[in-house]
Design a protein around this motif. Structure first.
Motif, PDB file in Angstrom:
ATOM      1  N   ASP A 196       5.264  40.444  16.565  1.00  0.00           N
ATOM      2  CA  ASP A 196       5.175  39.227  15.763  1.00  0.00           C
ATOM      3  C   ASP A 196       4.890  38.036  16.680  1.00  0.00           C
ATOM      4  OD1 ASP A 196       5.357  37.247  13.919  1.00  0.00           O
ATOM      5  OD2 ASP A 196       7.549  37.358  13.684  1.00  0.00           O
ATOM      6  N   THR A 197       3.614  37.801  16.913  1.00  0.00           N
ATOM      7  CA  THR A 197       3.187  36.635  17.683  1.00  0.00           C
ATOM      8  C   THR A 197       1.810  36.244  17.181  1.00  0.00           C
ATOM      9  OG1 THR A 197       2.947  35.699  19.901  1.00  0.00           O
ATOM     10  CG2 THR A 197       2.083  37.925  19.605  1.00  0.00           C
ATOM     11  N   ARG A 205       1.896  27.272  23.825  1.00  0.00           N
ATOM     12  CA  ARG A 205       3.087  27.282  24.701  1.00  0.00           C
ATOM     13  C   ARG A 205       2.792  27.688  26.141  1.00  0.00           C
ATOM     14  NH1 ARG A 205       8.097  26.572  21.735  1.00  0.00           N
ATOM     15  NH2 ARG A 205       7.375  26.222  19.618  1.00  0.00           N
ATOM     16  N   ARG A 216       8.744  39.650  23.023  1.00  0.00           N
ATOM     17  CA  ARG A 216       7.533  38.811  22.929  1.00  0.00           C
ATOM     18  C   ARG A 216       7.539  37.604  23.855  1.00  0.00           C
ATOM     19  NH1 ARG A 216       8.142  35.858  17.004  1.00  0.00           N
ATOM     20  NH2 ARG A 216      10.135  34.836  17.413  1.00  0.00           N
ATOM     21  N   VAL A 260       3.845  38.427  26.285  1.00  0.00           N
ATOM     22  CA  VAL A 260       2.591  37.674  26.121  1.00  0.00           C
ATOM     23  C   VAL A 260       2.184  36.951  27.408  1.00  0.00           C
ATOM     24  CG1 VAL A 260       3.020  37.360  23.651  1.00  0.00           C
ATOM     25  CG2 VAL A 260       3.665  35.533  25.245  1.00  0.00           C
ATOM     26  N   MET A 313      14.184  37.098  30.570  1.00  0.00           N
ATOM     27  CA  MET A 313      13.881  35.743  31.048  1.00  0.00           C
ATOM     28  C   MET A 313      14.433  34.693  30.110  1.00  0.00           C
ATOM     29  SD  MET A 313      10.273  33.972  32.107  1.00  0.00           S
ATOM     30  CE  MET A 313       9.486  33.842  30.523  1.00  0.00           C
ATOM     31  N   GLY A 335      13.495  31.598  29.292  1.00  0.00           N
ATOM     32  CA  GLY A 335      12.264  30.828  29.498  1.00  0.00           C
ATOM     33  C   GLY A 335      12.478  29.336  29.692  1.00  0.00           C
ATOM     34  N   SER A 336      13.303  28.724  28.838  1.00  0.00           N
ATOM     35  CA  SER A 336      13.423  27.263  28.923  1.00  0.00           C
ATOM     36  C   SER A 336      14.149  26.851  30.202  1.00  0.00           C
ATOM     37  CB  SER A 336      14.124  26.708  27.680  1.00  0.00           C
ATOM     38  OG  SER A 336      15.379  27.310  27.547  1.00  0.00           O
ATOM     39  N   VAL A 343      14.110  28.528  33.064  1.00  0.00           N
ATOM     40  CA  VAL A 343      13.152  28.719  34.159  1.00  0.00           C
ATOM     41  C   VAL A 343      12.172  27.549  34.187  1.00  0.00           C
ATOM     42  CG1 VAL A 343      11.321  30.217  35.092  1.00  0.00           C
ATOM     43  CG2 VAL A 343      13.341  31.248  34.037  1.00  0.00           C
ATOM     44  N   PHE A 344      11.701  27.187  33.021  1.00  0.00           N
ATOM     45  CA  PHE A 344      10.742  26.075  32.895  1.00  0.00           C
ATOM     46  C   PHE A 344      11.318  24.785  33.479  1.00  0.00           C
ATOM     47  CE2 PHE A 344       8.077  22.905  31.064  1.00  0.00           C
ATOM     48  CZ  PHE A 344       6.897  23.515  30.663  1.00  0.00           C
ATOM     49  N   ALA A 371       2.154  30.202  36.245  1.00  0.00           N
ATOM     50  CA  ALA A 371       3.291  30.646  35.433  1.00  0.00           C
ATOM     51  C   ALA A 371       3.104  30.274  33.978  1.00  0.00           C
ATOM     52  CB  ALA A 371       4.574  30.022  35.952  1.00  0.00           C
ATOM     53  N   ASN A 372       2.578  29.085  33.762  1.00  0.00           N
ATOM     54  CA  ASN A 372       2.429  28.524  32.431  1.00  0.00           C
ATOM     55  C   ASN A 372       1.557  27.290  32.600  1.00  0.00           C
ATOM     56  OD1 ASN A 372       2.865  26.869  30.090  1.00  0.00           O
ATOM     57  ND2 ASN A 372       4.751  27.974  29.654  1.00  0.00           N
ATOM     58  N   ASN A 405       0.242  35.393  33.732  1.00  0.00           N
ATOM     59  CA  ASN A 405       1.059  35.222  34.939  1.00  0.00           C
ATOM     60  C   ASN A 405       1.083  36.555  35.697  1.00  0.00           C
ATOM     61  OD1 ASN A 405       3.194  35.114  36.762  1.00  0.00           O
ATOM     62  ND2 ASN A 405       4.556  33.973  35.394  1.00  0.00           N
ATOM     63  N   PHE A 430       7.019  28.942  42.175  1.00  0.00           N
ATOM     64  CA  PHE A 430       8.428  28.967  41.741  1.00  0.00           C
ATOM     65  C   PHE A 430       8.617  30.204  40.877  1.00  0.00           C
ATOM     66  CE2 PHE A 430      11.744  28.414  38.627  1.00  0.00           C
ATOM     67  CZ  PHE A 430      12.785  27.896  39.388  1.00  0.00           C
TER      68      PHE A 430
END
Ligand code: UT7
Length: 332
Positions: A28-29, A37, A155, A159, A222, A224-225, A227-228, A261-262, A289, A319
């Motif tokens: 589901d993405t 994102r 997900r 991704v 992960m 995510g937030s 790490v970000f 990374a993003n 990534n 990083f």
């Protein structure tokens, strides 16, 4: 003073292109979420019946050697950065050494995730400067697709990550060269981005075959937030550290190659540091990534596109998991 210098760079990515739409058929993405994102449009996945981390690395290395005009037999040491080695042990450094027919030379493996290539470059730089080795292959290579959880549960990582390899050839030089490298870590955040197993800290009874059938602990976890948030701070910090150490300003950077990374992280750094578009290289759109491989793949593509010219001042920065972060300032 003598320096080490990158005299050749190459990369190799698998042929198989995985689009966001294809991922939407597995979980589901959707394309809009992924692009908004992360900036990623597609990534490459290996055919695991054909490719290994070591043979992707070998192809990238041969390209780097060819561009350097150096015969493979001149390589006297390998530093190999990966978190996805072909085997749990030995590391993929020896497998690359075998692929290249370089019996007897030393091969060192580095496990510093997204910062792995800069750590590897820093180690190789010291070996060259000390006079211990003369022609070092520094490699970053990953096959991450085979370990991804490609269901909706996975997900937030499935991704993002992709496969590929990049390599540079490092040699001694009277002219700079690698000007400086800066390495950091903070293990308090180790579990914010990690793969738990096969971890040796598990008690023996948890490592029995019936337990191991639960493969969820073999997948990337992960936050995510978190790490970000750390990434955007540490990236700018470690880039500034390199600038200060060499008494240069951000305007003198010809090209910043951040770990891919993003795209939002790269754009944030660019904005925070006040860099122009032409000063920052991004290719995450095409490869996702690729962890330790992302910087040498980007460097190789920037070179191919004529964005790296003699005497340019390059900054590499990364990083990732650990947390680890690092930078390198290079006169090309
Ligand atoms: O290589 C170095 C280390 N890695 C990084 O530097 C990665 C750093 N972090 C990131 O890039 C971002 O945090 C991500 C791209 C991983 C996630 O983006 P985000 O904007 O931080 O999203 P989020 O994790 O806060 O999730 C927002 C929503 C959630 O839904 P709810 O709870 O708001 O209903 C997630 O479940 O998005 C959902 N979500 C997705 N939706 C569609 C998470 N992954 C996906 C997905 N497709 N693939």
């Amino acid at each position: 003073m003598s320096y080490s210098k990158i005299v050749g760079v190459g990369h190799c990515v698998p042929d198989q292109v995985i689009t966001n739409d294809y991922l939407s058929s597995l979980m589901d993405t959707n394309d809009a979420w992924i692009v908004e994102r992360t900036g990623i449009h597609e990534r490459r996945w290996v055919d695991p019946t054909k490719d290994t981390v070591a043979n992707l690395a070998a192809r990238a290395s041969l390209k780097a050697l060819e561009r350097a005009g150096i015969g493979v037999k001149e390589v006297d040491f390998i530093v190999f950065a990966t978190i996805t080695p072909d085997y749990y042990f030995p590391g993929s450094g020896v497998l690359l050494q075998r692929e290249l027919g370089l019996e007897g030379i030393g091969a060192l493996d580095i496990r510093n995730a997204c910062s792995g290539f800069i750590y590897a470059l820093s180690v190789a730089d010291q070996f060259i400067k000390s006079g211990m080795y003369k022609t070092i292959l520094v490699v970053g290579a990953e096959i991450q697709s085979t370990a991804l959880d490609v269901t909706t549960r996975g997900r937030n990582t499935a991704v993002i990550f992709g496969d590929g390899a990049g390599a540079v050839v490092l040699r001694p030089s009277e002219k700079p060269g690698i000007l400086s490298t800066h390495l950091h870590s903070d293990g308090r955040f180790a579990e914010e981005l990690y793969v738990r197993d096969p971890g040796s800290s598990r008690p023996r009874e948890e490592r029995q075959p019936e337990q191991i059938l639960d493969t969820t602990t073999y997948k990337v976890v992960m936050n995510g937030s978190q790490v970000f948030k750390h990434a955007v701070v540490r990236f700018t910090e470690v880039i500034n550290e390199a600038l200060v150490a060499n008494q240069v300003t951000k305007d003198q950077i010809s090209l910043l190659i951040p770990h891919q990374a993003n795209l939002r992280i790269s754009q944030f750094i660019q904005e925070k540091m006040g860099l122009q578009n032409e000063q920052v290289f991004n290719n995450i759109m095409h490869y996702g990534n690729t962890t330790a491989a992302s910087i040498p793949i980007a460097l190789s593509e920037a070179f191919e596109q004529g964005r790296v010219r003699e005497n340019d001042l390059l900054c590499l920065a990364a990083f990732g998991s650990g947390f680890t972060w690092a930078s390198a300032l290079i006169r090309w």
